[in-house]
Design a protein around this motif. Structure first.
Motif, mmCIF file in Angstrom:
data_model
loop_
_atom_site.group_PDB
_atom_site.id
_atom_site.type_symbol
_atom_site.label_atom_id
_atom_site.label_comp_id
_atom_site.label_asym_id
_atom_site.label_seq_id
_atom_site.Cartn_x
_atom_site.Cartn_y
_atom_site.Cartn_z
ATOM 1 N N ASN A 1 41.060 43.355 41.762
ATOM 2 C CA ASN A 1 40.757 42.139 41.151
ATOM 3 C C ASN A 1 39.776 42.639 39.991
ATOM 4 O OD1 ASN A 1 39.777 39.468 40.465
ATOM 5 N ND2 ASN A 1 41.264 38.947 42.117
ATOM 6 N N GLY B 1 48.122 44.601 43.646
ATOM 7 C CA GLY B 1 48.508 45.708 42.766
ATOM 8 C C GLY B 1 49.374 46.529 43.913
ATOM 9 N N THR C 1 42.415 36.388 39.090
ATOM 10 C CA THR C 1 42.105 37.522 37.936
ATOM 11 C C THR C 1 42.718 38.630 38.761
ATOM 12 O OG1 THR C 1 39.859 37.569 38.807
ATOM 13 C CG2 THR C 1 40.274 36.481 36.895
ATOM 14 N N THR D 1 44.603 49.505 41.372
ATOM 15 C CA THR D 1 43.826 48.527 40.378
ATOM 16 C C THR D 1 43.597 47.533 41.261
ATOM 17 O OG1 THR D 1 45.910 47.530 39.837
ATOM 18 C CG2 THR D 1 44.941 49.124 38.346
ATOM 19 N N THR E 1 43.740 44.817 31.342
ATOM 20 C CA THR E 1 42.841 44.060 31.673
ATOM 21 C C THR E 1 42.908 42.578 31.447
ATOM 22 O OG1 THR E 1 41.268 44.217 29.813
ATOM 23 C CG2 THR E 1 41.120 46.016 31.236
ATOM 24 N N PHE E 2 42.295 41.937 32.289
ATOM 25 C CA PHE E 2 42.756 40.349 32.307
ATOM 26 C C PHE E 2 42.167 39.707 31.036
ATOM 27 C CE2 PHE E 2 42.425 35.852 33.849
ATOM 28 C CZ PHE E 2 43.583 35.860 34.410
ATOM 29 N N ASP F 1 47.800 40.587 33.409
ATOM 30 C CA ASP F 1 47.643 41.072 35.081
ATOM 31 C C ASP F 1 48.731 41.777 35.461
ATOM 32 O OD1 ASP F 1 49.648 39.129 35.122
ATOM 33 O OD2 ASP F 1 48.374 37.585 36.043
ATOM 34 N N SER G 1 40.360 43.571 37.199
ATOM 35 C CA SER G 1 41.194 44.935 36.451
ATOM 36 C C SER G 1 40.245 46.000 36.712
ATOM 37 C CB SER G 1 41.014 44.550 34.957
ATOM 38 O OG SER G 1 41.461 43.231 34.752
ATOM 39 N N ASN H 1 45.433 42.054 39.295
ATOM 40 C CA ASN H 1 46.058 42.989 38.568
ATOM 41 C C ASN H 1 47.057 43.502 39.486
ATOM 42 O OD1 ASN H 1 46.489 45.903 37.476
ATOM 43 N ND2 ASN H 1 45.197 44.936 35.898
ATOM 44 N N ARG H 2 48.646 43.893 38.760
ATOM 45 C CA ARG H 2 49.281 44.236 39.628
ATOM 46 C C ARG H 2 49.778 45.691 39.462
ATOM 47 N NH1 ARG H 2 50.489 39.175 37.875
ATOM 48 N NH2 ARG H 2 50.973 37.664 39.653
ATOM 49 N N PHE I 1 46.188 50.967 32.529
ATOM 50 C CA PHE I 1 46.216 49.619 33.233
ATOM 51 C C PHE I 1 45.665 48.741 32.126
ATOM 52 C CE2 PHE I 1 41.879 51.269 33.449
ATOM 53 C CZ PHE I 1 41.191 50.168 33.642
#
Length: 284
Positions: free
Chosen positions: A111, A97, A145, A109, A161-162, A198, A113, A147-148, A159
């Motif tokens: 892992n 992220g 899993t 953010t 979520t996966f 993600d 999410s 999140n960027r 944001f």
């Protein structure tokens, strides 16, 4: 767990690394300007150079050049940077992220999410939010899993979520404002529904823009725009036509049905080929 290096140093650089959030600092500070005094967030992002201590969007500006005009750190003193604090995360899984900085608060953010808000100067945790993504959803993605990053707009953070949700939180309290499933239940998506989210959200003109992962498994791609205040879907654009060349009741209908569909060959990998029969559609 937060480890401060010095209470007198102001954090100037945040890095999200594997299992840790780190901040580097010089032993002097700049007076912050408040983003909430700058009016509309979109205008604040457009005029980002007028308040360079904030990082309001993924890539900092809409052009996403990631260049900061801050000049307290330069070639003459970069060698003096020292660790100001670090914050241990609850996982050793990948962290990809880009944190946002808004009025001295870092929104990161992580892992699975998860979202965390920290005091950027001290690393103190202010609040955290766990959307409780089911563990078995991990096999729908190719590459962990992760999140960027989040988005910020008029006092709220957003944001994905996966497991495909988009969430809006109050930036001050971390309380949920709204939540929406970004995967349309009634769309022509074929049999291969390995969808994840993600990527970092983008926000412009009051619309939260988010795409979906899954192309590596043959899932049909699309981009959706949701109202930042209410979470209501405003439009959706599919990147490839459905296998029957029928309307999706989306913004992409006309161009996909009249132009894109006919470019797919009738043999091989086209509408009559292996991909259409195997997964119902193909994503590029």
């Amino acid at each position: 767990m937060t480890r401060p290096a010095s209470a007198k140093r102001r954090s100037l650089l945040g890095i999200l690394a594997a299992g840790t959030i780190c901040a580097a600092a010089l032993p002097y500070a700049a007076a912050p300007a408040r983003a909430d005094s700058l009016g509309d967030t979109g205008q604040a992002i457009i005029h980002a150079d007028e308040h360079p201590e904030n990082w309001l969007s993924y890539g900092r500006t809409y052009s996403e050049q990631r260049y900061s005009p801050l000049d307290q750190i330069n070639r003459s003193n970069v060698g003096n940077l020292k660790l100001a604090w670090y914050f241990n995360l609850d996982s050793n899984r990948g962290q990809e992220g880009t944190p946002l900085i808004v009025d001295g608060i870092m929104y990161a953010t992580t892992n699975w999410s998860k979202m965390k808000a920290l005091d950027a100067a001290t690393g103190k945790l202010l609040w955290e939010y766990d959307p409780k993504v089911p563990g078995n959803i991990a096999d729908k993605g190719c590459c962990d899993t992760v999140n960027r990053g989040a988005g910020y707009w008029n006092g709220k953070v957003y944001f994905g979520t996966f497991d495909g949700r988009l969430i809006s939180l109050d930036a001050k309290t971390g309380k949920k404002v709204w939540e929406i499933n970004t995967i349309p239940a009634d769309a022509s998506l074929g049999k291969q529904r390995s969808y994840t989210v993600d990527g970092a959200v983008r926000i412009a003109k009051g619309l939260v823009l988010i795409g979906n992962g899954g192309a590596e498994f043959g899932a049909r791609g699309f981009v959706s725009a949701f109202d930042a205040e209410t979470g209501k879907l405003k439009w959706r654009f599919y990147t490839v036509p459905n296998n029957k060349n029928e309307p999706d009741h989306a913004a992409s209908d006309n161009v996909l049905m009249t132009k894109a569909y006919r470019t797919w060959p009738q043999r091989g990998m086209g509408p009559s080929g292996r991909w259409w029969h195997r997964v119902g559609l193909h994503c590029v």
